[in-house]
Motif scaffolding. Structure first.
Motif, short mmCIF file in Angstrom:
data_model
loop_
_atom_site.label_atom_id
_atom_site.label_comp_id
_atom_site.label_asym_id
_atom_site.label_seq_id
_atom_site.Cartn_x
_atom_site.Cartn_y
_atom_site.Cartn_z
N VAL A 153 82.00 49.81 -21.47
CA VAL A 153 80.82 48.95 -21.49
C VAL A 153 79.85 49.43 -22.56
N SER A 154 79.37 48.49 -23.39
CA SER A 154 78.34 48.80 -24.39
C SER A 154 77.08 48.03 -24.02
N PRO A 155 76.00 48.72 -23.68
CA PRO A 155 74.76 48.03 -23.34
C PRO A 155 74.27 47.20 -24.52
N ILE A 156 73.72 46.01 -24.23
CA ILE A 156 73.22 45.14 -25.30
C ILE A 156 71.71 44.96 -25.27
N ASP A 157 71.06 45.42 -24.22
CA ASP A 157 69.62 45.19 -24.11
C ASP A 157 68.83 46.45 -23.78
N GLY A 158 69.42 47.60 -24.02
CA GLY A 158 68.73 48.86 -23.75
C GLY A 158 69.56 50.01 -24.26
N SER A 159 69.07 51.20 -24.06
CA SER A 159 69.78 52.38 -24.55
C SER A 159 70.94 52.75 -23.62
#
Length: 78
Positions: A23-29
């Motif tokens: 999973v790669s976060p898109i809206d935060g660190s």
């Protein structure tokens, strides 16, 4: 998000197929994502990845492993 099939041992000595999510976060660190998931019951797992890696291996409450990769969130430069 990416995934890769894998196997895990069963009690009867066989192996069951599992899905491993990346999973790669898109809206935060990445750190914020890990903190949020820890608050939901996930745990960090050490599978020998070492401290210098850019991902964090975690497991859900049922033991299913997944990785949090570097964030894809847009960063703003001032």
């Amino acid at each position: 998000m990416s995934s890769s099939p894998g196997t895990s041992p069963r009690a009867d000595g066989g192996a069951s197929r599992r899905l491993h999510l990346d999973v790669s976060p898109i809206d935060g660190s990445t750190d914020d994502e890990v903190t949020g998931l820890l608050g939901l019951g996930a745990i960090k797992r050490d599978v020998g990845q070492g401290p210098d890696r850019s991902w964090v291996v975690m497991a859900d409450p049922e033991g299913n492993e997944f990785c949090i990769l570097r964030t894809l969130a847009v960063t703003r430069h001032s």
